[in-house]
Design a protein around this motif. Structure first.
Motif: not given
Length: 220
Positions: A176-182, A215-220
């Motif tokens: 995750y890159r920000d609080e929303r994705e977290k 690689g990474f996957v994110y939950h946007e």
């Protein structure tokens, strides 16, 4: 080490209702069931995992991308750590005729439900103790699996991957890159134990002696 995106197209093809995951069901009960990695996780109700893992061909482009990225050819040996039902391994045998594949997964159920063509090439086991000699494979990869390990086991699993490869390694994990994705990751996940930003993952790779690609996957 290179960051290589092989999974975004597969990851984003699934539509997710993050709030329903925590509001409609008892999330703790669902996670407990999911972590058994049995029928319910793979083929049971969606609240416990995949909601019926019916293969739709989505892994063929990933297999083709792996083959192109690492120059795979007939006779090369490839290991999937956490292969699940091994559809990606099956697609690799189609993308690269003559390639030798192997897979390992914690789930007896997943292995038993794998395609007949690759089922004999799969082993049940733990990523922390890969049952192959040093330098056995040309490529060792793990996709959307290692974040399910606690950090002490994750370190060992990464070291094991480096031990059994003689050339390439690739790991893809949730991040995750920000609080929303977290928060989306926390809402959606059922089996994740390691929750790290990309920078933390890179630190962990370094501390574990992992020098392969990622690689990474994110939950946007």
């Amino acid at each position: 080490m290179r960051e290589i995106d092989l999974l975004t197209s597969v990851h984003t093809s699934t539509k997710r209702d993050y709030l329903a995951r925590v509001n409609a069901f008892d999330k703790s009960e669902c996670a407990g069931v999911a972590k058994r990695f049995g029928y319910d996780y793979w083929d049971g109700d969606r609240r416990y995992g995949y909601g019926g893992y019916r293969y739709d061909g989505r892994w063929l482009p990933v297999a083709q991308a792996l083959a192109a990225t690492y120059g795979l050819k007939a006779g090369d040996r490839v290991l999937d750590v956490g292969c699940g039902k091994a559809h990606l391994l099956l697609e690799l045998t189609r993308a690269v005729p003559g390639i030798e594949v192997a897979g390992l997964d914690l789930s007896d159920y997943a292995i038993g439900a794998a395609p007949e063509e690759v089922r004999p090439l799969l082993r049940q086991g733990n990523a922390t103790a890969l049952p192959w000699p040093d330098r056995s494979f040309d490529l060792v990869f793990s996709i959307n699996v290692l974040h399910n390990l606690y950090n002490f086991d994750l370190r060992t699993a990464l070291q094991e991957m480096m031990r059994v490869t003689r050339d390439h390694a690739y790991v893809c994990v949730e991040s995750y890159r920000d609080e929303r994705e977290k928060m989306n990751l926390l809402y959606w996940q059922l089996t994740c134990e390691s929750f790290y930003t990309p920078q933390e993952w890179l630190w962990f790779f370094d501390q574990s002696g992992y020098t392969g690609d990622y690689g990474f996957v994110y939950h946007e």
